[in-house]
Design a protein around this motif. Structure first.
Motif, mmCIF file in Angstrom:
data_model
loop_
_atom_site.group_PDB
_atom_site.id
_atom_site.type_symbol
_atom_site.label_atom_id
_atom_site.label_comp_id
_atom_site.label_asym_id
_atom_site.label_seq_id
_atom_site.Cartn_x
_atom_site.Cartn_y
_atom_site.Cartn_z
ATOM 1 N N ILE A 11 0.848 -1.197 0.000
ATOM 2 C CA ILE A 11 0.000 0.000 0.000
ATOM 3 C C ILE A 11 0.882 1.245 0.000
ATOM 4 C CG2 ILE A 11 -1.798 1.258 1.269
ATOM 5 C CD1 ILE A 11 -2.472 -1.490 2.649
ATOM 6 N N ASN A 12 0.744 2.075 -1.039
ATOM 7 C CA ASN A 12 1.432 3.377 -1.060
ATOM 8 C C ASN A 12 0.438 4.409 -0.527
ATOM 9 O OD1 ASN A 12 3.245 1.865 -2.532
ATOM 10 N ND2 ASN A 12 3.514 3.390 -4.145
ATOM 11 N N HIS A 13 0.705 4.906 0.655
ATOM 12 C CA HIS A 13 -0.252 5.801 1.320
ATOM 13 C C HIS A 13 0.188 7.266 1.209
ATOM 14 C CE1 HIS A 13 -2.570 6.771 5.320
ATOM 15 N NE2 HIS A 13 -2.919 7.526 4.313
ATOM 16 N N TYR A 14 -0.621 8.066 0.518
ATOM 17 C CA TYR A 14 -0.344 9.496 0.340
ATOM 18 C C TYR A 14 -1.334 10.312 1.168
ATOM 19 C CZ TYR A 14 2.184 8.032 -3.870
ATOM 20 O OH TYR A 14 3.046 7.429 -4.741
ATOM 21 N N GLN A 15 -0.884 11.491 1.597
ATOM 22 C CA GLN A 15 -1.827 12.367 2.306
ATOM 23 C C GLN A 15 -2.823 12.980 1.320
ATOM 24 O OE1 GLN A 15 0.761 15.096 4.417
ATOM 25 N NE2 GLN A 15 0.670 13.813 6.247
ATOM 26 N N GLU A 16 -2.309 13.357 0.165
ATOM 27 C CA GLU A 16 -3.135 14.123 -0.771
ATOM 28 C C GLU A 16 -2.732 13.782 -2.202
ATOM 29 O OE1 GLU A 16 -3.049 18.227 0.309
ATOM 30 O OE2 GLU A 16 -3.823 18.891 -1.628
ATOM 31 N N LEU A 17 -3.712 13.564 -3.059
ATOM 32 C CA LEU A 17 -3.437 13.292 -4.481
ATOM 33 C C LEU A 17 -4.528 13.938 -5.309
ATOM 34 C CD1 LEU A 17 -2.620 9.447 -4.677
ATOM 35 C CD2 LEU A 17 -1.000 11.316 -5.021
ATOM 36 N N GLU A 18 -4.267 14.070 -6.609
ATOM 37 C CA GLU A 18 -5.347 14.467 -7.519
ATOM 38 C C GLU A 18 -6.389 13.352 -7.539
ATOM 39 O OE1 GLU A 18 -5.444 17.456 -9.618
ATOM 40 O OE2 GLU A 18 -4.132 17.920 -7.930
ATOM 41 N N SER A 19 -5.926 12.157 -7.879
ATOM 42 C CA SER A 19 -6.815 10.988 -7.966
ATOM 43 C C SER A 19 -5.958 9.732 -7.849
ATOM 44 C CB SER A 19 -7.550 11.023 -9.311
ATOM 45 O OG SER A 19 -7.843 9.718 -9.764
ATOM 46 N N THR A 20 -6.361 8.816 -7.009
ATOM 47 C CA THR A 20 -5.579 7.576 -6.853
ATOM 48 C C THR A 20 -5.591 6.782 -8.158
ATOM 49 O OG1 THR A 20 -7.496 6.407 -5.965
ATOM 50 C CG2 THR A 20 -6.014 7.429 -4.358
ATOM 51 N N ASN A 21 -6.730 6.792 -8.885
ATOM 52 C CA ASN A 21 -6.776 6.090 -10.174
ATOM 53 C C ASN A 21 -5.803 6.722 -11.169
ATOM 54 O OD1 ASN A 21 -8.923 4.374 -9.344
ATOM 55 N ND2 ASN A 21 -9.766 4.421 -11.407
ATOM 56 N N SER A 22 -5.769 8.052 -11.200
ATOM 57 C CA SER A 22 -4.881 8.716 -12.163
ATOM 58 C C SER A 22 -3.430 8.385 -11.870
ATOM 59 C CB SER A 22 -5.085 10.233 -12.125
ATOM 60 O OG SER A 22 -6.412 10.533 -12.450
ATOM 61 N N LEU A 23 -3.046 8.408 -10.588
ATOM 62 C CA LEU A 23 -1.651 8.077 -10.259
ATOM 63 C C LEU A 23 -1.353 6.617 -10.624
ATOM 64 C CD1 LEU A 23 1.108 8.803 -9.152
ATOM 65 C CD2 LEU A 23 0.308 8.201 -6.863
ATOM 66 N N ALA A 24 -2.281 5.720 -10.323
ATOM 67 C CA ALA A 24 -2.057 4.303 -10.648
ATOM 68 C C ALA A 24 -1.859 4.132 -12.159
ATOM 69 C CB ALA A 24 -3.231 3.460 -10.155
ATOM 70 N N LEU A 25 -2.692 4.814 -12.966
ATOM 71 C CA LEU A 25 -2.564 4.695 -14.432
ATOM 72 C C LEU A 25 -1.227 5.251 -14.917
ATOM 73 C CD1 LEU A 25 -6.211 5.693 -15.446
ATOM 74 C CD2 LEU A 25 -5.139 3.456 -15.827
ATOM 75 N N GLN A 26 -0.824 6.359 -14.294
ATOM 76 C CA GLN A 26 0.456 6.958 -14.667
ATOM 77 C C GLN A 26 1.609 6.013 -14.318
ATOM 78 O OE1 GLN A 26 0.814 10.893 -12.902
ATOM 79 N NE2 GLN A 26 3.039 10.732 -13.084
ATOM 80 N N MET A 27 1.514 5.373 -13.162
ATOM 81 C CA MET A 27 2.574 4.441 -12.751
ATOM 82 C C MET A 27 2.607 3.190 -13.632
ATOM 83 S SD MET A 27 2.400 4.936 -8.620
ATOM 84 C CE MET A 27 3.763 3.862 -8.173
ATOM 85 N N ILE A 28 1.453 2.795 -14.150
ATOM 86 C CA ILE A 28 1.426 1.661 -15.086
ATOM 87 C C ILE A 28 2.213 2.059 -16.344
ATOM 88 C CG2 ILE A 28 -0.068 0.317 -16.627
ATOM 89 C CD1 ILE A 28 -2.211 0.461 -14.343
ATOM 90 N N LYS A 29 1.947 3.275 -16.838
ATOM 91 C CA LYS A 29 2.662 3.777 -18.034
ATOM 92 C C LYS A 29 4.163 3.823 -17.792
ATOM 93 C CE LYS A 29 -0.532 5.810 -21.043
ATOM 94 N NZ LYS A 29 -1.751 5.339 -20.394
ATOM 95 N N ASN A 30 4.561 4.200 -16.570
ATOM 96 C CA ASN A 30 5.992 4.316 -16.238
ATOM 97 C C ASN A 30 6.598 2.999 -15.810
ATOM 98 O OD1 ASN A 30 5.562 7.000 -16.594
ATOM 99 N ND2 ASN A 30 5.449 7.488 -14.406
ATOM 100 N N ASN A 31 5.797 1.940 -15.851
ATOM 101 C CA ASN A 31 6.325 0.639 -15.422
ATOM 102 C C ASN A 31 6.775 0.629 -13.980
ATOM 103 O OD1 ASN A 31 6.602 -1.839 -16.647
ATOM 104 N ND2 ASN A 31 7.681 -0.868 -18.373
ATOM 105 N N SER A 32 6.104 1.405 -13.133
ATOM 106 C CA SER A 32 6.588 1.510 -11.758
ATOM 107 C C SER A 32 5.540 1.035 -10.745
ATOM 108 C CB SER A 32 7.022 2.946 -11.455
ATOM 109 O OG SER A 32 5.943 3.815 -11.703
ATOM 110 N N ILE A 33 4.653 0.146 -11.194
ATOM 111 C CA ILE A 33 3.658 -0.407 -10.268
ATOM 112 C C ILE A 33 3.429 -1.872 -10.608
ATOM 113 C CG2 ILE A 33 1.536 0.163 -11.570
ATOM 114 C CD1 ILE A 33 0.504 1.271 -8.752
ATOM 115 N N HIS A 34 3.033 -2.641 -9.611
ATOM 116 C CA HIS A 34 2.898 -4.085 -9.797
ATOM 117 C C HIS A 34 1.501 -4.566 -9.456
ATOM 118 C CE1 HIS A 34 7.205 -3.404 -8.842
ATOM 119 N NE2 HIS A 34 7.321 -4.110 -9.955
#
Ligand code: BTN
Length: 240
Positions: A11-34
Protein backbone atom coordinates in the motif's frame (compact mmCIF):
# COMPACT_ATOMS: atom_id res chain seq x y z
CA UNK A 1 4.37 8.81 0.97
CA UNK A 2 4.43 5.91 3.40
CA UNK A 3 4.60 2.32 2.23
CA UNK A 4 2.79 -0.41 4.16
CA UNK A 5 2.93 -4.14 3.47
CA UNK A 6 -0.21 -6.14 4.18
CA UNK A 7 -0.61 -9.82 3.23
CA UNK A 8 0.29 -9.99 -0.48
CA UNK A 9 -0.39 -6.30 -1.00
CA UNK A 10 1.78 -3.20 -0.96
CA UNK A 11 0.00 0.00 0.00
CA UNK A 12 1.43 3.38 -1.06
CA UNK A 13 -0.25 5.80 1.32
CA UNK A 14 -0.34 9.50 0.34
CA UNK A 15 -1.83 12.37 2.31
CA UNK A 16 -3.14 14.12 -0.77
CA UNK A 17 -3.44 13.29 -4.48
CA UNK A 18 -5.35 14.47 -7.52
CA UNK A 19 -6.82 10.99 -7.97
CA UNK A 20 -5.58 7.58 -6.85
CA UNK A 21 -6.78 6.09 -10.17
CA UNK A 22 -4.88 8.72 -12.16
CA UNK A 23 -1.65 8.08 -10.26
CA UNK A 24 -2.06 4.30 -10.65
CA UNK A 25 -2.56 4.69 -14.43
CA UNK A 26 0.46 6.96 -14.67
CA UNK A 27 2.57 4.44 -12.75
CA UNK A 28 1.43 1.66 -15.09
CA UNK A 29 2.66 3.78 -18.03
CA UNK A 30 5.99 4.32 -16.24
CA UNK A 31 6.33 0.64 -15.42
CA UNK A 32 6.59 1.51 -11.76
CA UNK A 33 3.66 -0.41 -10.27
CA UNK A 34 2.90 -4.09 -9.80
CA UNK A 35 0.04 -6.53 -9.42
CA UNK A 36 -1.57 -6.16 -5.95
CA UNK A 37 -0.18 -2.69 -5.33
CA UNK A 38 -2.51 -0.08 -3.86
CA UNK A 39 -2.55 3.69 -4.08
CA UNK A 40 -4.30 5.16 -1.04
CA UNK A 41 -4.96 8.85 -0.38
CA UNK A 42 -6.42 10.70 2.61
CA UNK A 43 -7.98 13.18 0.22
CA UNK A 44 -8.24 13.74 -3.53
CA UNK A 45 -8.32 17.08 -5.28
CA UNK A 46 -9.81 15.71 -8.51
CA UNK A 47 -11.43 12.44 -7.53
CA UNK A 48 -13.05 10.88 -10.58
CA UNK A 49 -16.34 9.00 -10.87
CA UNK A 50 -18.02 7.05 -13.66
CA UNK A 51 -19.36 8.83 -16.76
CA UNK A 52 -16.80 11.62 -16.42
CA UNK A 53 -18.30 12.83 -13.16
CA UNK A 54 -16.25 13.97 -10.20
CA UNK A 55 -16.11 12.13 -6.87
CA UNK A 56 -16.23 14.39 -3.81
CA UNK A 57 -13.11 13.46 -1.85
CA UNK A 58 -12.62 15.45 1.35
CA UNK A 59 -10.53 14.15 4.25
CA UNK A 60 -12.23 11.45 6.32
CA UNK A 61 -13.48 9.03 3.66
CA UNK A 62 -11.63 6.11 2.05
CA UNK A 63 -10.11 6.52 -1.43
CA UNK A 64 -7.91 3.88 -2.97
CA UNK A 65 -7.01 2.11 -6.21
CA UNK A 66 -6.01 -1.52 -6.42
CA UNK A 67 -3.83 -2.46 -9.38
CA UNK A 68 -4.20 -5.94 -10.86
CA UNK A 69 -2.41 -7.55 -13.74
CA UNK A 70 -4.80 -9.56 -15.84
CA UNK A 71 -4.80 -11.08 -19.29
CA UNK A 72 -8.46 -11.90 -19.15
CA UNK A 73 -10.99 -10.83 -21.77
CA UNK A 74 -13.01 -7.67 -21.37
CA UNK A 75 -16.24 -9.33 -20.12
CA UNK A 76 -14.23 -11.09 -17.49
CA UNK A 77 -12.54 -7.84 -16.53
CA UNK A 78 -15.90 -6.24 -15.80
CA UNK A 79 -16.60 -9.10 -13.39
CA UNK A 80 -13.80 -7.64 -11.25
CA UNK A 81 -16.05 -4.71 -10.40
CA UNK A 82 -18.62 -7.13 -8.92
CA UNK A 83 -15.82 -8.85 -7.06
CA UNK A 84 -14.75 -5.48 -5.67
CA UNK A 85 -18.32 -4.48 -4.77
CA UNK A 86 -18.97 -7.74 -2.92
CA UNK A 87 -15.59 -7.51 -1.13
CA UNK A 88 -16.41 -3.97 -0.01
CA UNK A 89 -19.91 -5.06 1.06
CA UNK A 90 -18.56 -7.93 3.15
CA UNK A 91 -15.95 -5.63 4.71
CA UNK A 92 -18.55 -2.96 5.58
CA UNK A 93 -20.83 -5.63 7.07
CA UNK A 94 -18.21 -6.19 9.77
CA UNK A 95 -18.80 -2.67 11.12
CA UNK A 96 -22.58 -2.49 11.39
CA UNK A 97 -25.97 -3.83 10.38
CA UNK A 98 -25.45 -5.90 7.23
CA UNK A 99 -29.17 -5.72 6.42
CA UNK A 100 -28.70 -2.06 5.45
CA UNK A 101 -26.29 -2.99 2.66
CA UNK A 102 -27.39 -3.49 -0.95
CA UNK A 103 -25.60 -3.77 -4.26
CA UNK A 104 -26.82 -1.59 -7.08
CA UNK A 105 -26.00 -2.55 -10.64
CA UNK A 106 -23.38 -2.41 -11.92
CA UNK A 107 -21.08 -1.63 -9.02
CA UNK A 108 -22.40 0.72 -6.38
CA UNK A 109 -23.09 -0.05 -2.76
CA UNK A 110 -26.17 1.48 -1.18
CA UNK A 111 -26.69 1.94 2.53
CA UNK A 112 -30.33 2.55 3.48
CA UNK A 113 -30.99 2.81 -0.27
CA UNK A 114 -28.48 5.63 -0.83
CA UNK A 115 -25.14 5.50 -2.62
CA UNK A 116 -22.25 5.15 -0.20
CA UNK A 117 -19.57 3.36 -2.23
CA UNK A 118 -18.54 3.94 -5.84
CA UNK A 119 -16.21 1.87 -8.00
CA UNK A 120 -14.38 3.03 -11.12
CA UNK A 121 -12.64 0.35 -13.17
CA UNK A 122 -10.03 1.52 -15.66
CA UNK A 123 -7.80 -0.56 -17.90
CA UNK A 124 -4.41 -0.04 -19.47
CA UNK A 125 -2.58 -2.77 -21.38
CA UNK A 126 -2.56 -5.86 -19.15
CA UNK A 127 -3.46 -3.91 -16.04
CA UNK A 128 -6.77 -3.11 -14.40
CA UNK A 129 -7.15 -0.30 -11.89
CA UNK A 130 -9.99 -0.83 -9.41
CA UNK A 131 -10.71 2.55 -7.84
CA UNK A 132 -12.93 2.56 -4.79
CA UNK A 133 -14.40 5.43 -2.81
CA UNK A 134 -16.23 4.77 0.46
CA UNK A 135 -18.12 7.60 2.14
CA UNK A 136 -17.31 7.08 5.80
CA UNK A 137 -18.18 10.33 7.53
CA UNK A 138 -19.40 12.68 4.80
CA UNK A 139 -21.23 12.62 1.50
CA UNK A 140 -22.03 15.17 -1.19
CA UNK A 141 -25.47 16.77 -1.59
CA UNK A 142 -27.27 17.13 -4.90
CA UNK A 143 -25.84 14.09 -6.63
CA UNK A 144 -27.64 12.43 -9.54
CA UNK A 145 -28.41 9.53 -7.20
CA UNK A 146 -28.90 10.29 -3.46
CA UNK A 147 -25.68 9.80 -1.48
CA UNK A 148 -25.02 8.77 2.10
CA UNK A 149 -22.19 7.83 4.47
CA UNK A 150 -21.55 4.92 6.82
CA UNK A 151 -21.42 6.86 10.08
CA UNK A 152 -24.80 8.49 9.45
CA UNK A 153 -26.23 5.03 9.24
CA UNK A 154 -24.73 3.84 12.51
CA UNK A 155 -21.64 2.04 11.20
CA UNK A 156 -18.61 2.57 13.41
CA UNK A 157 -15.66 2.38 11.06
CA UNK A 158 -11.91 2.50 11.36
CA UNK A 159 -10.66 3.43 7.90
CA UNK A 160 -7.45 1.41 7.92
CA UNK A 161 -9.21 -1.69 9.26
CA UNK A 162 -11.90 -1.29 6.60
CA UNK A 163 -9.25 -1.30 3.87
CA UNK A 164 -7.57 -4.38 5.36
CA UNK A 165 -10.89 -6.23 5.66
CA UNK A 166 -11.61 -5.33 2.04
CA UNK A 167 -8.25 -6.80 1.00
CA UNK A 168 -8.89 -9.98 3.02
CA UNK A 169 -12.25 -10.53 1.29
CA UNK A 170 -10.87 -9.53 -2.10
CA UNK A 171 -7.99 -12.06 -1.89
CA UNK A 172 -10.42 -14.77 -0.90
CA UNK A 173 -12.95 -13.98 -3.66
CA UNK A 174 -10.24 -13.48 -6.29
CA UNK A 175 -9.05 -17.00 -5.54
CA UNK A 176 -12.61 -18.31 -5.80
CA UNK A 177 -13.04 -16.45 -9.08
CA UNK A 178 -9.86 -18.03 -10.49
CA UNK A 179 -10.99 -21.49 -9.38
CA UNK A 180 -14.73 -21.45 -9.97
CA UNK A 181 -15.38 -18.47 -12.25
CA UNK A 182 -18.05 -15.81 -11.77
CA UNK A 183 -20.76 -18.05 -10.25
CA UNK A 184 -19.87 -17.63 -6.53
CA UNK A 185 -19.39 -13.85 -6.93
CA UNK A 186 -22.64 -13.50 -8.86
CA UNK A 187 -24.54 -15.40 -6.16
CA UNK A 188 -23.16 -13.21 -3.38
CA UNK A 189 -24.00 -10.09 -5.36
CA UNK A 190 -27.55 -11.27 -6.17
CA UNK A 191 -28.21 -12.09 -2.51
CA UNK A 192 -28.15 -8.34 -1.78
CA UNK A 193 -29.15 -6.91 -5.15
CA UNK A 194 -31.19 -3.73 -4.91
CA UNK A 195 -34.62 -3.80 -6.57
CA UNK A 196 -34.20 -7.31 -7.96
CA UNK A 197 -37.58 -8.39 -9.36
CA UNK A 198 -38.84 -4.80 -9.26
CA UNK A 199 -39.40 -2.13 -11.86
CA UNK A 200 -36.38 0.07 -12.56
CA UNK A 201 -35.37 2.79 -15.00
CA UNK A 202 -32.18 2.37 -16.96
CA UNK A 203 -30.52 5.23 -18.81
CA UNK A 204 -28.41 4.25 -21.81
CA UNK A 205 -26.43 6.79 -23.87
CA UNK A 206 -29.28 7.20 -26.38
CA UNK A 207 -32.40 5.89 -24.68
CA UNK A 208 -34.16 5.38 -21.39
CA UNK A 209 -35.75 2.06 -20.55
CA UNK A 210 -38.27 0.99 -17.96
CA UNK A 211 -38.61 -2.66 -17.07
CA UNK A 212 -38.27 -5.32 -14.41
CA UNK A 213 -34.79 -6.14 -13.12
CA UNK A 214 -34.94 -9.90 -13.72
CA UNK A 215 -31.43 -11.13 -13.13
CA UNK A 216 -27.73 -10.85 -13.89
CA UNK A 217 -26.53 -12.99 -16.78
CA UNK A 218 -23.47 -15.23 -16.56
CA UNK A 219 -21.13 -12.29 -17.29
CA UNK A 220 -22.72 -9.71 -15.00
CA UNK A 221 -24.92 -7.98 -17.58
CA UNK A 222 -28.31 -6.75 -16.39
CA UNK A 223 -31.36 -8.61 -17.69
CA UNK A 224 -34.25 -6.20 -18.03
CA UNK A 225 -37.70 -7.58 -18.81
CA UNK A 226 -39.70 -5.14 -20.93
CA UNK A 227 -43.13 -6.59 -21.67
CA UNK A 228 -42.49 -10.04 -23.08
CA UNK A 229 -38.94 -9.24 -24.21
CA UNK A 230 -35.71 -9.49 -22.22
CA UNK A 231 -32.97 -6.93 -22.89
CA UNK A 232 -29.39 -7.64 -21.94
CA UNK A 233 -27.67 -4.46 -20.78
CA UNK A 234 -23.88 -4.28 -20.57
CA UNK A 235 -23.57 -0.70 -19.35
CA UNK A 236 -25.93 1.99 -18.24
CA UNK A 237 -27.24 3.79 -15.20
CA UNK A 238 -30.06 2.56 -13.02
CA UNK A 239 -32.59 4.82 -11.31
CA UNK A 240 -35.51 3.80 -9.16
C1 BTN B 1 -18.61 6.19 -9.28
O1 BTN B 1 -18.85 7.14 -10.03
O2 BTN B 1 -19.51 5.60 -8.70
C2 BTN B 1 -17.19 5.72 -9.08
C3 BTN B 1 -16.47 6.51 -8.03
C4 BTN B 1 -15.05 6.03 -7.81
C5 BTN B 1 -14.29 6.89 -6.84
C6 BTN B 1 -12.94 6.32 -6.49
S1 BTN B 1 -12.17 7.16 -5.15
C7 BTN B 1 -10.67 6.32 -5.44
C8 BTN B 1 -10.50 6.23 -6.94
N1 BTN B 1 -9.82 7.41 -7.47
C9 BTN B 1 -10.64 8.15 -8.23
O3 BTN B 1 -10.33 9.23 -8.76
N2 BTN B 1 -11.85 7.57 -8.32
C10 BTN B 1 -11.90 6.32 -7.60
Amino acid sequence: MKQIHYQNFIINHYQELESTNSLALQMIKNNSIHHNQIILADLQNSGRGRMGRNWASPQGNLYFSLVLKSQKSINQISQISFLAAVSAGLAIAEFGDEKKINYKWPNDILIDGKKTVGILLEKDADFVVVGIGVNINSHPEQTSYPAYNLENSGFVVDKETLLKKFLDHFSDLYQKWQNFGFVPIRNLWLSKAYNLGKEINVNLPNESLKGVFKNLDADGNLILQIGDKARIIASGEVFN
